[in-house]
Motif scaffolding. Structure first.
Motif, PDB file in Angstrom:
ATOM      1  N   GLY A 221       0.976  -0.809   0.466  1.00 39.54           N
ATOM      2  CA  GLY A 221       0.445  -0.109   0.147  1.00 39.54           C
ATOM      3  C   GLY A 221       0.358   1.255   0.439  1.00 39.54           C
ATOM      4  O   GLY A 221       2.289   1.302  -0.231  1.00 39.54           O
ATOM      5  N   ASN A 223       1.345   4.944   1.449  1.00 38.92           N
ATOM      6  CA  ASN A 223       1.312   5.672   2.448  1.00 38.92           C
ATOM      7  C   ASN A 223       1.042   6.870   2.145  1.00 38.92           C
ATOM      8  O   ASN A 223       2.077   7.580   1.407  1.00 38.92           O
ATOM      9  CB  ASN A 223       1.554   5.516   3.523  1.00 38.92           C
ATOM     10  N   GLU A 261      -7.089   7.340   9.835  1.00 43.25           N
ATOM     11  CA  GLU A 261      -6.321   6.647   9.025  1.00 43.25           C
ATOM     12  C   GLU A 261      -7.325   5.776   8.722  1.00 43.25           C
ATOM     13  O   GLU A 261      -8.242   5.401   8.943  1.00 43.25           O
ATOM     14  CB  GLU A 261      -4.943   5.643   9.055  1.00 43.25           C
ATOM     15  N   PHE A 263      -8.111   2.955   4.751  1.00 45.32           N
ATOM     16  CA  PHE A 263      -7.788   1.889   3.300  1.00 45.32           C
ATOM     17  C   PHE A 263      -8.625   2.263   2.220  1.00 45.32           C
ATOM     18  O   PHE A 263      -9.975   2.283   3.047  1.00 45.32           O
ATOM     19  CB  PHE A 263      -7.157   0.878   4.070  1.00 45.32           C
ATOM     20  N   LYS A 272      -3.031   3.951   1.758  1.00 44.23           N
ATOM     21  CA  LYS A 272      -3.218   3.777   3.516  1.00 44.23           C
ATOM     22  C   LYS A 272      -3.530   5.707   3.571  1.00 44.23           C
ATOM     23  O   LYS A 272      -2.288   6.658   3.613  1.00 44.23           O
ATOM     24  CB  LYS A 272      -2.147   3.627   4.326  1.00 44.23           C
TER      25      LYS A 272
END
Length: 459
Positions: A221, A223, A261, A263, A272
Motif C-alpha cells: 500500500g 502511505n 487513517e 484504506f 493508506k
C-alpha cells in the motif's frame, strides 16, 4: 520418512465450514481410523479425489464427533506432492478442534507454520519464489495485488530469473572450458563477448529492480498523507476519496485534531490515506499535539497530497509547509476552484518546481478523477505496464537482486580491465548464486526455515 502432519486450514471463528488438512504417507490410514462413510465400510474403498460423505467417530468412545465431507488425494498430484486428506466439517472452533485432536491422537503431528507449502517446495512442486507468493496471495489487499501474487505463483518471476541464470550458466561453462583446456582446439572466448553478455545480464537485473518500488506499493500500500493548513479541505478530500463521511467537516478551522487513517483502492493500488490536523501555530494544547503528530506522519509518507485554497493568497502557514515539500513526492491540489480564484498556478510552480498541480473543487467533485490517474501514474512511473505480473514485491528478492547487480558490475569491471578469466568466473558465479536464492536453487536451509516460519498454520 517424513511424519504425517495435520493442521486446521481455515481461519478461527464461526463459519459455514472448517477444514482440517493432513499431508504425509499415513494420511489415508489415519483417516480410516476415524471416518465412517455413509456408504461402504472404509474410505479405502473410494477413489482418489472423490468427495465422500460420512461421520467422524472417536475410535475410543465410538461417539460421533461431526458429520463431514472428506477428500483423499493421492500423491504426487497434490499441493504437497504427498498423500493429502482434507476433512470438511461444520465451521466453528469446537468441531475443528475435536477433529484435529483425533487426528493427532491417531499418529499425525501438528504442522509447523507454512509446513504444507514448505513440503511442496522441498518436493519440487514449486520453487521458493512461488512458495512465497502463496502468502502474498492470502494477504492481498486489492485485485491488483492478488493478480501480481497469482502471476508469481504461476511462475512469472521464476521464468525471468531462470532466463538470466541460464545465460550465466552458459557464460560460466565457456569460461571454465577456456580455463581448464587452454591448449585444446576450442573456440577461445573474447573479452568483447564476455562484456556483451555481462552487460545484457546487468540490464535484465536492472529491469526487474525497476519494478521493486511499484511492487512494494502494490503489496503493502501507498502511505498517502493529506497535509495543509486548517480549513483547506483535507477532511473533505478524504471523505470524497472514500465516498463516505469518515472525517468531520465544518467551516471552523482546526476541526481535525488527531490523525485519521483509512484504506481504499485506486485502480487496484492500495492506499493508506492519512488525514492530518491542519499545520499552524496554535495555543490550543490538543490541537498543538495534533499538529506535531501531523509532522511525524508527514515524514513517514510515501506520497504527500498538499492542499491549498485557490480562493485566497498563500499565507505564511502555506509557505512553511512548502519549505518541507521540496524533496518529497508531492501532488499539489488547488481546492475551492468553484469560488473566485485568487491564487495563480504559476506562483505555486515557482515555489514547488516539478510538482504535479491539479485544480479541484471537492464541492463540485471536479478534478478527483485526475488526482486518481496522477497517483496511478506516479506509482507505475510510466515505465511499467499495469498488466505486467512480474513485479518485485518481496524485500528479500529486491535485496538479492541488488547483490546480484553489484556482483555482475564487479565482473564487468574485471572484463574491462582484461583480468584473468579466473577472477571473472568468480563474479559470474556469485551473480548466479545470488539469483538462485530467489528460486531456492542456491539458498541455505536456515533461510528456507526462516521464510516458512512467517507463514500461517495450515498453509
Amino acid at each position: 520418512m517424513n511424519a504425517t502432519i495435520a493442521a486446521i486450514a481455515t481461519a478461527p471463528g464461526e463459519a459455514g465450514i472448517g477444514i482440517v488438512r493432513l499431508s504425509g504417507e499415513k494420511s489415508l490410514e489415519i483417516l480410516d481410523h476415524i471416518f465412517m462413510p455413509t456408504k461402504g465400510n472404509s474410505i479405502k474403498e473410494y477413489q482418489s479425489r472423490r468427495l465422500t460423505h460420512g461421520k467422524i467417530i472417536d475410535p475410543k468412545t465410538k461417539q460421533v464427533v461431526d458429520e463431514v465431507l472428506v477428500t483423499y488425494m493421492k500423491a504426487p498430484f497434490t499441493y504437497t506432492a504427498e498423500d493429502v486428506v482434507e476433512i470438511d466439517c461444520h465451521g466453528g472452533i469446537v468441531p475443528v478442534r475435536k477433529i484435529l485432536e483425533l487426528v493427532l491422537r491417531c499418529g499425525a503431528r501438528m504442522a509447523e507454520p507454512g509446513e504444507f507449502t514448505k513440503r511442496a517446495f522441498l518436493n519440487g512442486r514449486m520453487d521458493l519464489s512461488q512458495a512465497e507468493a502463496v502468502m502474498d496471495l492470502i494477504s492481498a489487499k486489492t485485485d491488483k495485488s492478488f493478480d501480481v501474487a497469482f502471476g508469481q505463483l504461476e511462475g512469472s518471476l521464476s521464468k525471468q530469473v531462470k532466463k538470466i541464470t541460464d545465460t550465466l550458466l552458459e557464460m560460466m561453462a565457456n569460461i571454465t572450458v577456456n580455463i581448464d583446456y587452454p591448449d585444446e582446439d576450442i573456440e577461445e572466448i573474447t573479452y568483447q563477448e564476455l562484456l556483451k553478455g555481462a552487460n545484457h545480464i546487468k540490464k535484465d537485473i536492472e529491469q526487474l529492480l525497476r519494478s521493486a518500488y511499484t511492487g512494494k506499493i502494490i503489496k503493502e500500500g501507498l502511505n498517502t498523507v493529506i497535509i495543509g493548513k486548517p480549513n483547506v479541505g483535507k477532511s473533505s478530500l478524504m471523505n470524497a476519496l472514500l465516498k463516505e463521511s469518515r472525517a468531520i467537516v465544518t467551516e471552523v478551522p482546526g476541526t481535525t485534531r488527531d490523525i485519521i487513517e483509512e484504506f481504499l483502492s485506486i485502480q487496484g493500488i492500495p492506499l493508506k490515506i492519512i488525514d492530518t490536523a491542519g499545520i499552524r501555530e496554535t495555543e490550543d494544547l490538543v490541537e498543538r499535539i495534533g499538529v506535531e503528530r501531523s509532522k511525524e506522519f508527514f515524514n513517514k509518507g510515501d506520497l504527500v497530497i498538499f492542499i491549498v485554497n485557490a480562493s485566497e493568497s498563500l499565507t505564511e502557514e502555506d509557505k512553511k509547509i512548502i519549505e518541507l515539500l521540496q524533496n518529497r513526492k508531492t501532488i499539489v491540489l488547488m481546492n475551492k476552484t468553484d469560488l473566485p480564484i485568487v491564487l495563480e498556478e504559476e506562483e505555486i510552480k515557482n515555489l514547488l518546481p516539478n510538482k504535479k498541480i491539479i485544480k479541484i473543487s471537492i464541492v463540485e467533485e471536479k478534478g478527483l478523477k485526475e488526482l486518481e490517474d496522477t497517483i496511478v501514474d506516479m506509482v507505475y512511473g510510466g515505465q511499467i505496464k499495469q498488466k505486467e505480473a512480474s513485479f518485485i514485491t518481496n524485500v528479500r528478492h529486491k535485496d538479492t537482486l541488488e547483490k546480484a547487480k553489484m556482483s555482475i558490475e564487479e565482473g564487468i569491471d574485471a572484463i574491462k580491465q582484461e583480468l584473468a578469466l579466473d577472477f571473472i568466473e568468480v563474479d559470474v558465479k556469485n551473480t548466479w548464486e545470488y539469483l538462485g536464492e530467489i528460486t531456492g536453487d542456491t539458498v541455505g536451509e536456515d533461510v528456507i526455515d526462516q521464510i516458512f516460519s512467517k507463514f500461517c498454520l495450515g498453509k
